[in-house]
Design an enzyme around this catalytic site. Structure first.
Site, PDB file in Angstrom:
ATOM      1  N   ASP A 158      15.082   8.481   4.208  1.00 53.76           N
ATOM      2  CA  ASP A 158      13.783   8.437   3.543  1.00 53.76           C
ATOM      3  C   ASP A 158      13.898   8.113   2.067  1.00 53.76           C
ATOM      4  O   ASP A 158      13.068   7.407   1.507  1.00 53.76           O
ATOM      5  CB  ASP A 158      13.074   9.789   3.694  1.00 53.76           C
ATOM      6  CG  ASP A 158      12.115   9.816   4.869  1.00 53.76           C
ATOM      7  OD1 ASP A 158      11.952   8.779   5.538  1.00 53.76           O
ATOM      8  OD2 ASP A 158      11.515  10.874   5.111  1.00 53.76           O
TER       9      ASP A 158
ATOM     10  N   GLN B 178       9.788  16.134   9.590  1.00 53.57           N
ATOM     11  CA  GLN B 178       8.711  15.216   9.945  1.00 53.57           C
ATOM     12  C   GLN B 178       7.401  15.940  10.196  1.00 53.57           C
ATOM     13  O   GLN B 178       6.327  15.428   9.890  1.00 53.57           O
ATOM     14  CB  GLN B 178       9.097  14.398  11.181  1.00 53.57           C
ATOM     15  CG  GLN B 178      10.277  13.484  10.955  1.00 53.57           C
ATOM     16  CD  GLN B 178      10.101  12.595   9.747  1.00 53.57           C
ATOM     17  OE1 GLN B 178       9.297  11.686   9.731  1.00 53.57           O
ATOM     18  NE2 GLN B 178      10.879  12.871   8.694  1.00 53.57           N
TER      19      GLN B 178
ATOM     20  N   TYR C  70       0.862  -1.185   0.000  1.00 52.32           N
ATOM     21  CA  TYR C  70       0.000   0.000   0.000  1.00 52.32           C
ATOM     22  C   TYR C  70       0.896   1.232   0.000  1.00 52.32           C
ATOM     23  O   TYR C  70       1.831   1.342   0.786  1.00 52.32           O
ATOM     24  CB  TYR C  70      -0.897   0.015   1.238  1.00 52.32           C
ATOM     25  CG  TYR C  70      -1.893   1.157   1.202  1.00 52.32           C
ATOM     26  CD1 TYR C  70      -3.128   0.992   0.581  1.00 52.32           C
ATOM     27  CD2 TYR C  70      -1.583   2.400   1.742  1.00 52.32           C
ATOM     28  CE1 TYR C  70      -4.034   2.032   0.515  1.00 52.32           C
ATOM     29  CE2 TYR C  70      -2.485   3.452   1.675  1.00 52.32           C
ATOM     30  CZ  TYR C  70      -3.706   3.265   1.052  1.00 52.32           C
ATOM     31  OH  TYR C  70      -4.603   4.304   0.975  1.00 52.32           O
TER      32      TYR C  70
ATOM     33  N   HIS D 298       4.781  16.248   7.419  1.00 54.80           N
ATOM     34  CA  HIS D 298       4.051  15.069   6.961  1.00 54.80           C
ATOM     35  C   HIS D 298       2.574  15.137   7.313  1.00 54.80           C
ATOM     36  O   HIS D 298       1.709  14.813   6.498  1.00 54.80           O
ATOM     37  CB  HIS D 298       4.625  13.802   7.617  1.00 54.80           C
ATOM     38  CG  HIS D 298       5.693  13.133   6.822  1.00 54.80           C
ATOM     39  ND1 HIS D 298       5.490  12.621   5.567  1.00 54.80           N
ATOM     40  CD2 HIS D 298       6.988  12.851   7.121  1.00 54.80           C
ATOM     41  CE1 HIS D 298       6.614  12.071   5.114  1.00 54.80           C
ATOM     42  NE2 HIS D 298       7.530  12.208   6.045  1.00 54.80           N
TER      43      HIS D 298
ATOM     44  N   GLU E 254      10.417   6.416  15.748  1.00 57.71           N
ATOM     45  CA  GLU E 254      10.595   5.913  14.386  1.00 57.71           C
ATOM     46  C   GLU E 254      11.993   6.273  13.876  1.00 57.71           C
ATOM     47  O   GLU E 254      12.727   5.415  13.399  1.00 57.71           O
ATOM     48  CB  GLU E 254       9.526   6.542  13.491  1.00 57.71           C
ATOM     49  CG  GLU E 254       9.614   6.149  12.032  1.00 57.71           C
ATOM     50  CD  GLU E 254       8.615   6.909  11.179  1.00 57.71           C
ATOM     51  OE1 GLU E 254       8.356   6.442  10.056  1.00 57.71           O
ATOM     52  OE2 GLU E 254       8.100   7.961  11.612  1.00 57.71           O
ATOM     53  N   HIS E 255      12.339   7.556  13.960  1.00 58.41           N
ATOM     54  CA  HIS E 255      13.667   8.030  13.549  1.00 58.41           C
ATOM     55  C   HIS E 255      14.357   8.661  14.752  1.00 58.41           C
ATOM     56  O   HIS E 255      13.772   9.513  15.424  1.00 58.41           O
ATOM     57  CB  HIS E 255      13.566   9.112  12.473  1.00 58.41           C
ATOM     58  CG  HIS E 255      12.717   8.736  11.299  1.00 58.41           C
ATOM     59  ND1 HIS E 255      11.403   9.170  11.156  1.00 58.41           N
ATOM     60  CD2 HIS E 255      12.982   7.974  10.216  1.00 58.41           C
ATOM     61  CE1 HIS E 255      10.910   8.689  10.019  1.00 58.41           C
ATOM     62  NE2 HIS E 255      11.849   7.961   9.427  1.00 58.41           N
TER      63      HIS E 255
ATOM     64  N   HIS F  22       0.287 -39.521  20.602  1.00 55.22           N
ATOM     65  CA  HIS F  22       1.634 -39.021  20.348  1.00 55.22           C
ATOM     66  C   HIS F  22       2.666 -40.063  20.794  1.00 55.22           C
ATOM     67  O   HIS F  22       3.620 -40.378  20.066  1.00 55.22           O
ATOM     68  CB  HIS F  22       1.885 -37.715  21.119  1.00 55.22           C
ATOM     69  CG  HIS F  22       1.314 -36.489  20.477  1.00 55.22           C
ATOM     70  ND1 HIS F  22      -0.024 -36.322  20.249  1.00 55.22           N
ATOM     71  CD2 HIS F  22       1.928 -35.354  20.025  1.00 55.22           C
ATOM     72  CE1 HIS F  22      -0.233 -35.134  19.696  1.00 55.22           C
ATOM     73  NE2 HIS F  22       0.940 -34.533  19.535  1.00 55.22           N
TER      74      HIS F  22
ATOM     75  N   GLN G 142     -10.743   0.077   1.971  1.00 50.69           N
ATOM     76  CA  GLN G 142     -11.230  -0.831   0.929  1.00 50.69           C
ATOM     77  C   GLN G 142     -10.084  -1.487   0.172  1.00 50.69           C
ATOM     78  O   GLN G 142     -10.198  -2.628  -0.284  1.00 50.69           O
ATOM     79  CB  GLN G 142     -12.183  -0.103  -0.026  1.00 50.69           C
ATOM     80  CG  GLN G 142     -11.614   1.047  -0.803  1.00 50.69           C
ATOM     81  CD  GLN G 142     -11.782   2.385  -0.101  1.00 50.69           C
ATOM     82  OE1 GLN G 142     -11.819   2.456   1.124  1.00 50.69           O
ATOM     83  NE2 GLN G 142     -11.898   3.456  -0.883  1.00 50.69           N
TER      84      GLN G 142
END
Length: 448
Positions: free
Chosen positions: A377, A275, A146, A278, A343-344, A436, A207
């Site tokens: 990035d 950042q 995605y 974003h 994250e960073h 077993h 979706q």
């Protein structure tokens, strides 16, 4: 932007400020919630809305995908034009700047070379009496990636998702991108070609995730879904997990910068804003042991912010999640950084490699003034699909093994099995599993 001094407020308060809310605790913007109420005819939380979309796509396939694409994205599609055509690829090539395409190809090659180093090997080892143990590393058959396309286009995300899958040996990669005015950004299409993706669908949001997870008349079902997205995409990945695998549950972008008195306030502020632009929910944090630097960074960020084309988004992010913490020393700064598990993480210090052993939780670490976050990035090679929201405590960066599975290999000879049969029978009977035990007992008396 808030400046907090650890000495004044205490460690516990700083840790509270650095601890992020879970992604599914984020409240929808009132405007978005009202817009959704008008679209869907009732007020729903993000999770309720996603559950409805996923359920409808699972039941009605293409019909539901087309309905929600028209309702949410205001794009009318048919099963025949969900898939990007060759004509659209050709138009993208005509519209693209060759210099940008060349840069995308260089970036894709850097990412390929880096991820090639990660590729694990199958192995076997020989044990007592002819027994063999091992592990087979097998690429997934089909994965779906995605790529976001709401407020900006992200050809870099195409490369970061697709290239490791190709390196892993995935047989088929399909891609979902939300259409904007019925079209997909040409650089996103060309990045897909450069990375090895051949099937691209003009579908976005929950979706798209549901279509990949369950399959429709037009979209093939995948084994794994990867790639970042907004809260609806993330919640959809959570909803379909178990029917397919997913890479991670990602939230808004984050950067945390550990800086000492040698850090350049201009660089530090610029990296915070890299950042913030974003998303209004993005997080930009600086932790420093130098109070003077804290003030300079805040002032510099305000100056740079005023000149940004996306300043409205960046300003909202800085106002909500911009934070500068003044720590008592660098060791306290590193403890705080690990609490955040960003994250960073950038280390803008005189000797950044001396602090690297103290990094416990981070998606990616950038060391020194000339290793800013955008380098990762776009171009350096390591993946930029990273854990957010503190999940770097247990999630890893997207990598080649994300697209592979491990199968155990076991081969014993009769003497090898006989030698361990008493132990196996004993353990099986302790668990009350007589069949077993019998499966072992019947074999141990055979002649070698």
């Amino acid at each position: 932007m808030k400046i907090v001094k650890a000495r004044e407020v205490g460690e516990r308060e700083v840790e509270r400020l650095l601890t992020k809310a879970a992604f599914d605790e984020v409240e929808l913007n009132p405007k978005i919630r009202e817009s959704n109420r008008k679209l869907f005819g009732k007020d729903m939380s993000a999770a309720e809305l996603v559950r409805q979309i996923v359920g409808d796509v699972r039941r009605d396939g293409d019909k539901a995908v087309i309905h929600y694409t028209k309702l949410i994205d205001r794009v009318e599609l048919t099963p025949e034009n969900l898939l990007v055509s060759e004509a659209e690829f050709e138009a993208a090539e005509q519209a693209a700047d060759p210099a940008v395409v060349a840069s995308l190809r260089k970036a894709a090659e850097n990412v390929r070379r880096y991820h090639q180093e990660q590729k694990p090997n199958s192995w076997m080892t020989y044990r007592d009496q002819g027994s063999i143990l091992g592990q087979s590393i097998i690429p997934l058959d089909r994965v779906g990636i995605y790529v976001p396309g709401g407020t900006a286009a992200y050809p870099s995300s195409v490369i970061m998702n697709a290239v490791p899958a190709v390196v892993a040996g995935v047989r088929e990669i399909i891609m979902m991108v939300p259409p904007k005015n019925g079209k997909i950004n040409p650089y996103v299409l060309l990045a897909a070609h450069a990375a090895g993706v051949k099937k691209i669908y003009k579908i976005g949001g929950a979706q798209a995730i549901a279509a990949m997870a369950f399959g429709t008349e037009t979209v093939p079902r995948v084994d794994k879904v990867t790639g970042p997205g907004n809260i609806f995409v993330t919640l959809a990945k959570k909803e379909v997990y178990g029917h397919v695998d997913i890479d991670m549950l990602a939230g808004p972008s984050e950067i945390l910068i550990v800086a000492d008195k040698t850090a350049d306030p201009v660089y530090t502020a610029a990296d915070m804003l890299s950042q913030a632009e974003h998303d209004p929910l993005a997080s930009s944090i600086v932790i420093t042991d130098d109070e003077e630097l804290a003030g300079k960074v805040a002032a510099e960020a305000a100056q740079q912010l005023a000149k940004l084309p996306r300043r409205e988004i960046a300003q909202a992010s800085i106002d909500r999640n911009g934070l500068i913490v003044v720590a008592e020393d660098m060791m306290q700064a590193m403890r705080f950084a690990n609490v955040s598990a960003p994250e960073h993480m950038e280390l803008l210090t005189a000797q950044p490699f001396q602090l690297l052993p103290y990094v416990r939780h981070a998606g990616a670490v950038f060391l020194g003034a000339y290793s800013p976050e955008p380098l990762g990035d776009y171009f350096a090679g390591p993946n930029h699909v990273l854990p957010t929201g503190g999940t770097a405590r247990y999630y890893s960066v997207l990598n080649v093994e994300t697209f592979m599975k491990r199968t155990s290999i076991i081969s014993y000879t009769q003497p090898a099995l006989a030698a361990v049969s008493d132990d196996i029978i004993r353990l099986a009977e302790t668990e009350g599993l007589q069949a077993h035990a019998n499966a072992i007992r019947l074999r141990r008396n055979e002649k070698c």
